[in-house]
Design a protein around this motif. Structure first.
Motif, PDB file in Angstrom:
ATOM      1  N   TRP A 110      62.953 -83.388 111.413  1.00 32.63           N
ATOM      2  CA  TRP A 110      62.481 -84.768 111.375  1.00 32.63           C
ATOM      3  C   TRP A 110      61.639 -85.117 112.593  1.00 32.63           C
ATOM      4  CZ3 TRP A 110      62.718 -85.815 106.657  1.00 32.63           C
ATOM      5  CH2 TRP A 110      63.772 -85.347 105.887  1.00 32.63           C
ATOM      6  N   ARG A 144      58.657 -84.325 114.222  1.00 31.99           N
ATOM      7  CA  ARG A 144      57.497 -83.565 113.759  1.00 31.99           C
ATOM      8  C   ARG A 144      56.390 -83.419 114.801  1.00 31.99           C
ATOM      9  NH1 ARG A 144      58.691 -82.996 108.662  1.00 31.99           N
ATOM     10  NH2 ARG A 144      56.728 -82.437 107.729  1.00 31.99           N
ATOM     11  N   ASP A 165      65.576 -79.257 113.746  1.00 32.73           N
ATOM     12  CA  ASP A 165      65.260 -80.677 113.794  1.00 32.73           C
ATOM     13  C   ASP A 165      63.951 -80.941 113.071  1.00 32.73           C
ATOM     14  OD1 ASP A 165      65.077 -83.371 114.363  1.00 32.73           O
ATOM     15  OD2 ASP A 165      64.559 -83.088 116.465  1.00 32.73           O
TER      16      ASP A 165
END
Length: 96
Positions: free
Chosen positions: A36, A38, A34
């Motif tokens: 994205w 962050r 994952d």
């Protein structure tokens, strides 16, 4: 706008081949799948050549399973035994 430019010139190491390169010349790798999300993450990096050699098809739950059975921490035989048992427990018998 998208983040600090100074980060682009920092040096990172490819986790596949060990090459040291500038961050803006590398590809981010998130072992949890994952990239994205962050917040609070530290990414690992691949050089572009190693990234091209990877399969970029969806992995669904593969990375989570590998983390759960401590992949890379045990012998190959132990890992395969634990991994196949976990997959069979969650998804049913492995077909030949």
């Amino acid at each position: 706008m998208w983040g600090s430019r100074s980060r682009d010139t920092e040096s990172v190491t490819c986790i596949a081949c060990g090459t040291s390169l500038r961050r803006d010349h590398a590809r981010e790798y998130d072992k949890y799948g994952d990239r994205w999300d962050r917040d609070g993450k530290e990414f690992e990096y691949l050089c572009k050549a190693c990234d091209r050699e990877l399969c970029h098809q969806p992995r669904d739950e593969l990375e989570g399973l590998l983390v759960e059975v401590d992949a890379g921490e045990h012998s190959r035989d132990e890992f395969l035994s634990w991994y196949s048992a976990l997959v069979e427990e969650r998804y049913g018998p492995i077909e030949e």
